[in-house]
Design a protein around this motif. Structure first.
Motif, PDB file in Angstrom:
ATOM      1  N   ASP A 154       0.825  -1.205   0.000  1.00  0.00           N
ATOM      2  CA  ASP A 154       0.000   0.000   0.000  1.00  0.00           C
ATOM      3  C   ASP A 154       0.862   1.258   0.000  1.00  0.00           C
ATOM      4  O   ASP A 154       0.573   2.218  -0.731  1.00  0.00           O
ATOM      5  N   GLU A 175       2.338   1.829  -3.392  1.00  0.00           N
ATOM      6  CA  GLU A 175       1.321   2.238  -4.362  1.00  0.00           C
ATOM      7  C   GLU A 175       0.966   3.709  -4.192  1.00  0.00           C
ATOM      8  O   GLU A 175       0.766   4.434  -5.171  1.00  0.00           O
ATOM      9  N   TYR A 210       3.784   5.588  -5.824  1.00  0.00           N
ATOM     10  CA  TYR A 210       3.745   5.476  -7.286  1.00  0.00           C
ATOM     11  C   TYR A 210       2.661   6.383  -7.868  1.00  0.00           C
ATOM     12  O   TYR A 210       2.875   7.065  -8.867  1.00  0.00           O
ATOM     13  N   ASN A 211       1.495   6.387  -7.231  1.00  0.00           N
ATOM     14  CA  ASN A 211       0.408   7.241  -7.717  1.00  0.00           C
ATOM     15  C   ASN A 211       0.775   8.721  -7.584  1.00  0.00           C
ATOM     16  O   ASN A 211       0.489   9.525  -8.477  1.00  0.00           O
ATOM     17  N   SER A 267       7.054  -6.056  -6.878  1.00  0.00           N
ATOM     18  CA  SER A 267       6.274  -4.893  -7.295  1.00  0.00           C
ATOM     19  C   SER A 267       6.430  -3.739  -6.312  1.00  0.00           C
ATOM     20  O   SER A 267       6.397  -2.569  -6.700  1.00  0.00           O
ATOM     21  N   ARG A 271       7.924  -0.189  -7.814  1.00  0.00           N
ATOM     22  CA  ARG A 271       7.163   1.057  -7.727  1.00  0.00           C
ATOM     23  C   ARG A 271       7.953   2.154  -7.029  1.00  0.00           C
ATOM     24  O   ARG A 271       7.651   3.343  -7.187  1.00  0.00           O
ATOM     25  N   TRP A 295      -0.550  -4.513  -7.786  1.00  0.00           N
ATOM     26  CA  TRP A 295      -1.599  -3.597  -8.229  1.00  0.00           C
ATOM     27  C   TRP A 295      -1.487  -3.435  -9.722  1.00  0.00           C
ATOM     28  O   TRP A 295      -0.433  -3.017 -10.202  1.00  0.00           O
ATOM     29  N   ASP A 335      -7.845   3.139 -13.070  1.00  0.00           N
ATOM     30  CA  ASP A 335      -7.435   1.745 -12.843  1.00  0.00           C
ATOM     31  C   ASP A 335      -8.027   0.865 -13.936  1.00  0.00           C
ATOM     32  O   ASP A 335      -8.876   0.000 -13.681  1.00  0.00           O
TER      33      ASP A 335
END
Length: 467
Positions: free
Chosen positions: A54, A57, A60-61, A190, A194, A354, A392
């Motif tokens: 989490d 992510e 990364y976002n 991952s 990220r 993700w 997404d």
């Protein structure tokens, strides 16, 4: 001390078994060798890895999609030490919750290594060297598993590591080489990809997540490659060595060419092996299977010794926390004289990358192998209004149904919140729903689960509305 049930191990299978036994009025004790409850899952597995997943992510976002959302940031940085600290706080809260639940349910807990003196006597060897002897009518073995390795690779826990060490690295790697393209390797891979780390995956099979539906494997590989992850599929690892600062991984290509990768860390993610060391199984006449050290059980999960049961990673089947939980409840109810059931075909599998990957029931490959006539319907998230709104749009939902009866035989998805959405497939299949049954259920709009309805419509005379 005399008990109705002693549980050895406090992972998801063990602590759930102990709590359910206590709920059923059985005097229960749980023995745990480590200082905290929760086993691999809560301490060095499911929970900490999801915390890092989490966190990575979010970063990364922030780096790649916030601008599109109209959010502008400057000087974005990764505070990896804080990321790890937050993960540790989540672990502490979760394991502390088990301590509370044991007290609430009046379960006695013992810290130390539990071993059989005989089938009704368990000796707890504590860290200070002292021993305590407990007697019981029933024992549930729930000692779980540990990371596996390859016989020619030495895990030094510094540069050549397992998933356990990968959760607590002192720094962000520059280049992480992962041996194994299964769930563990891809999830942690991952995380680091990220965060900007170069990640290389070497896998012996010709596909990643090889036990899941092949369409999921292909889609996940494409998505991870967009993150920059490089794959060497069908390659056989021959060695991994470290000079203290750099790791060299050698492997053979499908054509037999000698290849190598150099990185600052190498994570061996080739699965897990049942952990039965130190239990004294030989004292009660239980032998483990030669390969994998697993304990043989019958349909009631009872071993060859009456009153001694085993659950979770130490027995046959997928090594999943929720499988162990189901088995813990199952055995507790068997001991109490009830008649529970488990449908192993309907225990879902999830990969927490993700987008997430989730699957339940039969894969297309399995149905073809069985000669079952089936129909397939799928729906891409790029056609989902909810997925477009959240950016997404990678992935899809695929539903497999019996060609004659329309009963759902398998549901496979890769997309946003697939880990949560797969529960709809599990419920539908537990009640033997048809694809049309699900397609006629109202699904809130806009939601990701509309993709399930659309896939079921696609499987029912190709009736999908939005594609």
């Amino acid at each position: 001390m005399q008990y109705d049930v002693i549980v050895i191990g406090s992972g998801p299978g063990g602590y759930v078994a102990a709590i359910r036994c206590a709920q059923l009025g059985l005097k229960t004790a749980c023995i745990e060798k480590y200082s905290t409850f929760g086993g691999t899952c809560l301490n060095v597995g499911c929970i900490p890895s999801k915390a890092l997943l989490d966190s990575s992510e979010h970063y990364y976002n922030a780096a790649h999609t916030f601008k599109t959302h109209g959010i502008n940031l400057e000087n974005l940085q990764v505070d990896f030490a804080q990321m790890v600290n937050r993960k540790n706080e989540v672990v502490a809260q979760t394991t502390g919750g088990i301590t509370f639940l044991f007290k609430k349910n009046k379960i006695d807990s013992y810290q130390g290594v539990g071993s059989f003196k005989n089938k009704n006597t368990v000796v707890v060897k504590k860290t200070d060297g002292s021993e305590e002897t407990l007697t019981t009518k029933n024992v549930i073995i729930a000692t779980g598993s540990k990371p596996s390795s390859l016989p020619f690779i030495k895990i030094d826990k510094q540069r050549i590591i397992t998933s356990t060490e990968a959760l607590n690295l002192p720094e962000l790697p520059k280049h992480l080489v992962i041996i194994g393209g299964g769930v563990i390797g891809l999830e942690l891979g991952s995380v680091y990809a990220r965060l900007g780390v170069k990640v290389s995956v070497v896998e012996f099979m010709d596909a990643i997540i090889p036990t899941m539906d092949r369409s999921l494997s292909k889609e996940l590989q494409k998505i991870l490659q967009k993150l920059g992850v490089e794959f060497y599929l069908g390659h056989k690892v021959t060695g991994a060595t470290s000079d203290g600062n750099e790791v060299t991984v050698t492997f053979d290509s499908p054509k037999g060419e000698k290849m190598e990768l150099k990185g600052d860390y190498c994570m061996v993610g080739v699965g897990r092996v049942a952990y039965t060391d130190g239990l004294g199984l030989e004292n009660i006449g239980i032998t483990v299977e030669e390969r994998g050290k697993k304990i043989t059980v019958d349909e009631h999960l009872e071993t060859t010794v009456k009153g001694v049961y085993a659950i979770g990673d130490v027995i046959r089947g997928a090594m999943l926390a929720h499988k162990a939980e189901d088995e813990g409840t199952f055995v507790a109810e068997i001991i109490a004289g009830q008649k529970p059931h488990i449908n192993y075909n309907l225990i879902p599998g999830v990969v927490y990358t993700w987008p997430e990957v989730a699957s339940v029931g039969y894969t297309e490959e399995q149905l073809k192998e069985k000669g079952v006539k089936y129909k397939s319907g799928s729906f891409p998230f790029k056609a989902s209004g909810r997925a477009r709104a959240s950016m997404d749009t990678d992935g899809f939902v695929k539903v497999l149904a019996d060609a004659a009866t329309d009963e759902i035989l398998g549901m496979h998805m890769i997309g946003p919140r697939a880990a949560d959405m797969i529960a709809e497939g599990v419920v539908a299949m537990e009640y033997r729903a048809s694809a049309e049954d699900v397609s006629r259920m109202s699904h809130a709009h806009p939601t990701y689960t509309e993709a399930i309805r659309e896939a079921c419509l696609a499987a029912t005379e190709n009736r999908a509305i939005h594609i």
